[in-house]
Design an enzyme around this catalytic site. Sequence first.
Site, mmCIF file in Angstrom:
data_model
loop_
_atom_site.group_PDB
_atom_site.id
_atom_site.type_symbol
_atom_site.label_atom_id
_atom_site.label_comp_id
_atom_site.label_asym_id
_atom_site.label_seq_id
_atom_site.Cartn_x
_atom_site.Cartn_y
_atom_site.Cartn_z
ATOM 1 N N HIS A 1 -11.814 -24.097 54.297
ATOM 2 C CA HIS A 1 -10.602 -24.003 53.477
ATOM 3 C C HIS A 1 -9.450 -24.774 54.133
ATOM 4 O O HIS A 1 -8.625 -25.374 53.438
ATOM 5 C CB HIS A 1 -10.208 -22.537 53.262
ATOM 6 C CG HIS A 1 -11.107 -21.823 52.281
ATOM 7 N ND1 HIS A 1 -11.084 -20.463 52.108
ATOM 8 C CD2 HIS A 1 -12.038 -22.283 51.407
ATOM 9 C CE1 HIS A 1 -11.968 -20.127 51.172
ATOM 10 N NE2 HIS A 1 -12.566 -21.198 50.743
ATOM 11 N N HIS B 1 -16.040 -20.780 56.005
ATOM 12 C CA HIS B 1 -15.003 -20.989 54.990
ATOM 13 C C HIS B 1 -13.592 -21.074 55.573
ATOM 14 O O HIS B 1 -12.730 -21.707 54.973
ATOM 15 C CB HIS B 1 -15.065 -19.884 53.926
ATOM 16 C CG HIS B 1 -16.178 -20.078 52.926
ATOM 17 N ND1 HIS B 1 -17.498 -20.251 53.305
ATOM 18 C CD2 HIS B 1 -16.186 -20.135 51.560
ATOM 19 C CE1 HIS B 1 -18.259 -20.395 52.219
ATOM 20 N NE2 HIS B 1 -17.484 -20.333 51.153
ATOM 21 N N ARG C 1 -19.181 -8.218 52.725
ATOM 22 C CA ARG C 1 -19.005 -9.379 51.836
ATOM 23 C C ARG C 1 -18.350 -10.554 52.557
ATOM 24 O O ARG C 1 -18.564 -11.713 52.174
ATOM 25 C CB ARG C 1 -18.197 -8.984 50.587
ATOM 26 C CG ARG C 1 -18.111 -10.117 49.605
ATOM 27 C CD ARG C 1 -17.633 -9.715 48.243
ATOM 28 N NE ARG C 1 -17.581 -10.878 47.379
ATOM 29 C CZ ARG C 1 -17.421 -10.850 46.078
ATOM 30 N NH1 ARG C 1 -17.289 -9.692 45.463
ATOM 31 N NH2 ARG C 1 -17.383 -11.956 45.372
ATOM 32 N N LYS D 1 -26.754 -12.941 46.890
ATOM 33 C CA LYS D 1 -25.341 -12.668 46.596
ATOM 34 C C LYS D 1 -25.192 -11.292 45.959
ATOM 35 O O LYS D 1 -24.294 -10.517 46.297
ATOM 36 C CB LYS D 1 -24.760 -13.759 45.688
ATOM 37 C CG LYS D 1 -23.321 -13.473 45.295
ATOM 38 C CD LYS D 1 -22.342 -14.511 45.652
ATOM 39 C CE LYS D 1 -20.911 -14.031 45.480
ATOM 40 N NZ LYS D 1 -19.947 -15.073 45.299
ATOM 41 N N HIS E 1 -15.517 -28.718 47.729
ATOM 42 C CA HIS E 1 -15.583 -27.418 48.403
ATOM 43 C C HIS E 1 -16.853 -27.323 49.279
ATOM 44 O O HIS E 1 -16.786 -26.974 50.457
ATOM 45 C CB HIS E 1 -15.555 -26.303 47.365
ATOM 46 C CG HIS E 1 -15.701 -24.934 47.948
ATOM 47 N ND1 HIS E 1 -14.714 -24.332 48.702
ATOM 48 C CD2 HIS E 1 -16.731 -24.043 47.904
ATOM 49 C CE1 HIS E 1 -15.123 -23.132 49.086
ATOM 50 N NE2 HIS E 1 -16.345 -22.931 48.617
ATOM 51 N N LYS F 1 -15.156 -12.765 42.159
ATOM 52 C CA LYS F 1 -13.941 -13.311 42.786
ATOM 53 C C LYS F 1 -13.366 -14.362 41.852
ATOM 54 O O LYS F 1 -14.055 -15.310 41.457
ATOM 55 C CB LYS F 1 -14.262 -13.949 44.132
ATOM 56 C CG LYS F 1 -14.299 -12.960 45.264
ATOM 57 C CD LYS F 1 -14.302 -13.699 46.593
ATOM 58 C CE LYS F 1 -14.449 -12.728 47.731
ATOM 59 N NZ LYS F 1 -14.584 -13.427 49.032
ATOM 60 N N ASN G 1 -18.433 -15.715 53.725
ATOM 61 C CA ASN G 1 -17.392 -16.668 54.082
ATOM 62 C C ASN G 1 -17.721 -17.468 55.335
ATOM 63 O O ASN G 1 -16.834 -18.096 55.911
ATOM 64 C CB ASN G 1 -16.090 -15.912 54.332
ATOM 65 C CG ASN G 1 -15.154 -16.066 53.171
ATOM 66 O OD1 ASN G 1 -14.521 -17.092 53.016
ATOM 67 N ND2 ASN G 1 -15.085 -15.050 52.338
ATOM 68 N N GLU H 1 -23.685 -23.986 49.836
ATOM 69 C CA GLU H 1 -23.641 -22.525 49.660
ATOM 70 C C GLU H 1 -25.052 -21.936 49.627
ATOM 71 O O GLU H 1 -25.252 -20.785 50.015
ATOM 72 C CB GLU H 1 -22.865 -22.160 48.380
ATOM 73 C CG GLU H 1 -21.418 -22.659 48.321
ATOM 74 C CD GLU H 1 -20.405 -21.826 49.122
ATOM 75 O OE1 GLU H 1 -20.796 -21.078 50.039
ATOM 76 O OE2 GLU H 1 -19.183 -21.959 48.818
ATOM 77 N N GLU I 1 -14.961 -6.525 49.381
ATOM 78 C CA GLU I 1 -14.883 -7.187 50.690
ATOM 79 C C GLU I 1 -14.123 -6.365 51.731
ATOM 80 O O GLU I 1 -13.099 -6.808 52.271
ATOM 81 C CB GLU I 1 -14.283 -8.591 50.556
ATOM 82 C CG GLU I 1 -14.564 -9.438 51.790
ATOM 83 C CD GLU I 1 -14.286 -10.918 51.590
ATOM 84 O OE1 GLU I 1 -14.698 -11.487 50.579
ATOM 85 O OE2 GLU I 1 -13.630 -11.479 52.475
ATOM 86 N N ARG J 1 -3.698 -7.405 30.882
ATOM 87 C CA ARG J 1 -4.267 -6.610 31.981
ATOM 88 C C ARG J 1 -5.789 -6.541 31.979
ATOM 89 O O ARG J 1 -6.390 -5.676 32.601
ATOM 90 C CB ARG J 1 -3.688 -5.191 32.009
ATOM 91 C CG ARG J 1 -2.181 -5.192 32.155
ATOM 92 C CD ARG J 1 -1.651 -3.875 32.653
ATOM 93 N NE ARG J 1 -0.217 -3.934 32.775
ATOM 94 C CZ ARG J 1 0.635 -3.628 31.787
ATOM 95 N NH1 ARG J 1 0.163 -3.219 30.630
ATOM 96 N NH2 ARG J 1 1.930 -3.726 31.979
#
Length: 360
Positions: A249, A245, A238, A224, A262, A140, A242, A182, A234, A118
């Site tokens: 993606h 993206h 935030r 960032k 990417h 992330k 993206n 990016e 987010e 955990r």
Amino acid sequence: MKTLHVELGARSYPIYIGAGLLDKPELLTQHIKSKQVAIVTNETIAPLYLDKLVSNLAHFSVETVILPDGEQFKTLEYVGKVFDKLLANKFSRNSTLIALGGGVIGDMGGFAAACYQRGIAFIQIPTTLLAQVDSSVGGKTGVNHPLGKNMIGAFYQPQVVIADADVLDTLDDRQLSAGLAEVIKYGLIRDLEFFEWLEHNIEALLARDKRALAFAIERSCANKAEVVEQDEMETGLRATLNLGHTFGHAIETGMGYGEYLHGEAIAIGTCQAADLSKRKGWLDDDDVERIIRVFKKARLPVTPPADLDVERFIDLMAVDKKNVDGQIRLILLAQIGEATLPVNVPRELLELTLKSYGRA
Ligand code: NAD
Ligand code: GLY
């Protein structure tokens, strides 16, 4: 060396940026509170930097996990290999996991650290430009699913990020360009001055001018950190990180992970988002041309793959973390230097972009 800070209360941490940082063991060891340390890396990075890192950890009990290299291995199955190693060596809950690599290793290592018992301490040593300017900062973590990119994951902040600019010397030119996608993103979404600087300095970055690279890394991380500090989980702001993206993606998933890097997919997706922003009346033709020009200068692709037709694109875009109640929501540009929050886009408009932008 420059030190930036991500201020998140009890989860705050420094980002060290500079040359030769892997030769300064204390930068790392001061953040390790355990005896047991696991290093997760891949088979490309291990021969380059693993020995150096291990030698910095002489007083610790170190295990290494060397994963195969590639976006196609960013899966639950391969995160399982990390758990296998930690359990086989009886790693305790107070142990530390170091991710040494690009965004793939950082995302996987962070996810393993978030889940193992955990949550164990986690350190990012990013080795690609993309990882140094984006993925190592902000917490992330996660893996891909065959049906969707980064769909399984957790927010889990590192204890420290150590970005040694010297490791970029071994990065190939295609990967350097992918990282620039990016970098350009920060200029487009919230930092017009940086975008203008990039318009004049892409060549210096591609030529690996150390001062230019250091400036780009610092400015990107500062942007960032500011966004993450305001919206760690987010819930709004935030999501602007993206930009491009949802399109990107879809390209990565649709073409098969690893076919497009990417950053390459994000460059194309950002141009598509710019086209759609124009259709919304927020950008004009000159703005869109200006955006495309910067990506082209960075030697990034700007047109979508012909193999993905409109129906398939929309189907893939329907699997995205920004979507609400099945409705596709996109980050667009209100102007260069200012992103919108997620907006619902009428399907007809989205189809127009997918049919027209970059199609012969
Ligand atoms: P990557 O991790 O696949 O690294 C690119 C290639 O460079 C790999 O082959 C790697 O082995 C190699 N490499 C790494 N460092 C090297 C070095 N110093 N010298 C020589 N070769 C080196 O790709 P990436 O572009 O770093 O990261 C992309 C991933 O990051 C994607 O999975 C993307 O989803 C993720 N990402 C995550 C976030 C986040 O916030 N967590 C943000 C952006 C991207
Ligand atoms: N790379 C997007 C984010 O960190 O939110």
